[in-house]
Motif scaffolding. Structure first.
Motif, short mmCIF file in Angstrom:
data_model
loop_
_atom_site.label_atom_id
_atom_site.label_comp_id
_atom_site.label_asym_id
_atom_site.label_seq_id
_atom_site.Cartn_x
_atom_site.Cartn_y
_atom_site.Cartn_z
N ARG A 108 -6.93 5.30 -7.24
CA ARG A 108 -8.06 4.45 -7.59
C ARG A 108 -8.14 3.34 -6.56
NH1 ARG A 108 -5.74 -0.07 -9.66
NH2 ARG A 108 -3.75 0.15 -10.65
N THR A 109 -9.26 2.68 -6.48
CA THR A 109 -9.41 1.58 -5.53
C THR A 109 -9.02 0.30 -6.23
OG1 THR A 109 -11.19 2.75 -4.46
CG2 THR A 109 -11.01 0.40 -4.01
N ASP A 110 -8.24 -0.53 -5.55
CA ASP A 110 -7.77 -1.79 -6.10
C ASP A 110 -7.78 -2.82 -4.98
OD1 ASP A 110 -6.78 -3.56 -7.91
OD2 ASP A 110 -4.78 -2.68 -8.07
N THR A 111 -7.65 -4.08 -5.34
CA THR A 111 -7.60 -5.14 -4.33
C THR A 111 -6.16 -5.54 -4.11
OG1 THR A 111 -9.71 -5.94 -5.13
CG2 THR A 111 -8.46 -7.43 -3.75
N ASP A 112 -5.77 -5.59 -2.84
CA ASP A 112 -4.41 -5.98 -2.48
C ASP A 112 -4.20 -7.45 -2.83
OD1 ASP A 112 -1.95 -6.33 -1.43
OD2 ASP A 112 -2.44 -5.63 0.58
N GLN A 113 -3.08 -7.75 -3.49
CA GLN A 113 -2.80 -9.11 -3.93
C GLN A 113 -2.48 -10.05 -2.78
OE1 GLN A 113 0.35 -8.70 -6.73
NE2 GLN A 113 -0.91 -7.72 -8.26
N VAL A 114 -1.98 -9.52 -1.68
CA VAL A 114 -1.58 -10.38 -0.57
C VAL A 114 -2.76 -10.70 0.33
CG1 VAL A 114 -0.11 -10.55 1.47
CG2 VAL A 114 0.78 -9.53 -0.62
N THR A 115 -3.52 -9.65 0.74
CA THR A 115 -4.59 -9.87 1.71
C THR A 115 -5.97 -9.92 1.09
OG1 THR A 115 -4.84 -7.52 2.13
CG2 THR A 115 -3.28 -8.73 3.52
N GLY A 116 -6.14 -9.40 -0.13
CA GLY A 116 -7.45 -9.38 -0.77
C GLY A 116 -8.32 -8.23 -0.30
N PRO A 157 -9.42 -4.12 -0.07
CA PRO A 157 -9.34 -2.96 -0.98
C PRO A 157 -8.27 -1.99 -0.51
CG PRO A 157 -11.59 -3.30 -0.20
CD PRO A 157 -10.71 -4.24 0.56
N THR A 158 -7.53 -1.44 -1.47
CA THR A 158 -6.50 -0.45 -1.17
C THR A 158 -6.61 0.68 -2.17
OG1 THR A 158 -4.89 -1.49 -2.62
CG2 THR A 158 -4.85 -2.16 -0.31
N SER A 159 -6.01 1.82 -1.86
CA SER A 159 -5.92 2.91 -2.81
C SER A 159 -4.57 2.81 -3.48
CB SER A 159 -6.04 4.26 -2.10
OG SER A 159 -7.34 4.40 -1.60
N ALA A 160 -4.55 3.01 -4.77
CA ALA A 160 -3.29 2.94 -5.51
C ALA A 160 -3.31 3.98 -6.60
CB ALA A 160 -3.13 1.54 -6.11
N PRO A 161 -2.14 4.49 -7.00
CA PRO A 161 -2.10 5.47 -8.08
C PRO A 161 -2.49 4.81 -9.40
CG PRO A 161 0.12 4.83 -7.45
CD PRO A 161 -0.83 4.20 -6.47
N ALA A 162 -3.13 5.59 -10.26
CA ALA A 162 -3.48 5.07 -11.56
C ALA A 162 -2.22 4.88 -12.37
CB ALA A 162 -4.42 6.08 -12.27
N LEU A 163 -2.19 3.84 -13.19
CA LEU A 163 -1.00 3.56 -14.00
C LEU A 163 -0.92 4.55 -15.15
CD1 LEU A 163 -1.22 -0.31 -14.20
CD2 LEU A 163 0.23 1.06 -12.73
N LYS A 164 0.26 5.06 -15.38
CA LYS A 164 0.49 5.99 -16.48
C LYS A 164 1.41 5.31 -17.47
CE LYS A 164 0.09 10.15 -13.70
NZ LYS A 164 0.77 11.34 -13.23
N ARG A 165 1.10 5.42 -18.73
CA ARG A 165 1.95 4.83 -19.77
C ARG A 165 2.91 5.88 -20.28
NH1 ARG A 165 0.67 0.22 -23.03
NH2 ARG A 165 -0.30 -1.16 -21.58
N LYS A 166 4.14 5.44 -20.52
CA LYS A 166 5.12 6.34 -21.10
C LYS A 166 4.84 6.42 -22.60
CE LYS A 166 8.79 5.46 -17.84
NZ LYS A 166 10.14 4.97 -17.66
N PRO A 167 5.01 7.59 -23.20
CA PRO A 167 4.81 7.68 -24.66
C PRO A 167 5.86 6.86 -25.39
CG PRO A 167 5.58 9.79 -23.75
CD PRO A 167 5.36 8.86 -22.59
N SER A 168 5.45 6.17 -26.45
CA SER A 168 6.38 5.32 -27.19
C SER A 168 7.17 6.10 -28.18
CB SER A 168 5.65 4.24 -27.97
OG SER A 168 4.64 3.67 -27.24
N GLU A 208 0.84 -1.20 0.00
CA GLU A 208 0.00 0.00 0.00
C GLU A 208 0.88 1.25 0.00
OE1 GLU A 208 -3.48 2.11 2.66
OE2 GLU A 208 -3.01 0.01 2.98
N ARG A 209 1.94 1.22 0.77
CA ARG A 209 2.86 2.36 0.82
C ARG A 209 3.49 2.62 -0.54
NH1 ARG A 209 8.20 2.52 4.65
NH2 ARG A 209 9.10 4.41 3.80
N PHE A 210 3.88 1.57 -1.24
CA PHE A 210 4.48 1.73 -2.56
C PHE A 210 3.46 2.24 -3.57
CE2 PHE A 210 7.56 -1.73 -1.21
CZ PHE A 210 8.53 -0.81 -0.85
N HIS A 211 2.21 1.77 -3.45
CA HIS A 211 1.17 2.23 -4.37
C HIS A 211 0.83 3.70 -4.15
CE1 HIS A 211 0.26 -1.48 -6.35
NE2 HIS A 211 0.08 -2.12 -5.20
#
Length: 142
Positions: free
Chosen positions: A121-129, A131-142, A108-111
């Protein structure tokens, strides 16, 4: 018929005085030799000599504990490699509930690190299942 002797060898002397040449070391040998070299480190005010491999692992673990996301991912990858070599599906450290909570907090701290409230955004933690808040993924321009 005349016989010519090019290099007379005395009785009891080897025909190959320099012996068999030593083979070149391969990558695995060179890597093992370099990783086993000793370096001096200071821990808790004491000087100790440890292998370069031990020093590198300690650095990755310390950086991960300090919040470095890349080092954390490397630590998880190394743990999975060790677990695979031991025949375990997941590292033993993740089997205990207290360890799962710590891992969830770290994830959660890293997110959340470096994100603003509009990017979360709200996401589900992979370890505990949970809900956590995490930053939205940004794509680098190609």
């Amino acid at each position: 018929m005349q016989t010519t002797i090019l290099d007379p060898v005395q009785k009891g002397q080897s025909g190959n005085p320099r012996g068999r040449p030593t083979g070149k070391s391969n990558l695995a040998t060179s890597l093992t030799r370099a990783l086993n070299e000793k370096v001096t480190v200071v821990e808790n005010g004491e000087r100790r000599k440890i292998s370069k491999l031990d020093a590198a692992v300690k650095q990755v673990i310390n950086k991960a504990a300090a919040g470095d996301a890349r080092a954390f991912q490397q630590m998880v990858n190394l743990s999975c490699l060790v677990a695979a070599d031991d025949g375990h599906a997941i590292p033993n450290a993740l089997n205990k509930e207290a360890d799962r909570e710590v891992m969830a907090q770290l994830l959660e701290r890293f997110h959340l690190e470096g994100s603003t409230s509009s990017e979360r955004r709200t996401d589900t933690d992979q370890v505990t299942g949970t809900p956590t808040s995490a930053p939205a993924l940004k794509r680098k321009p190609s």
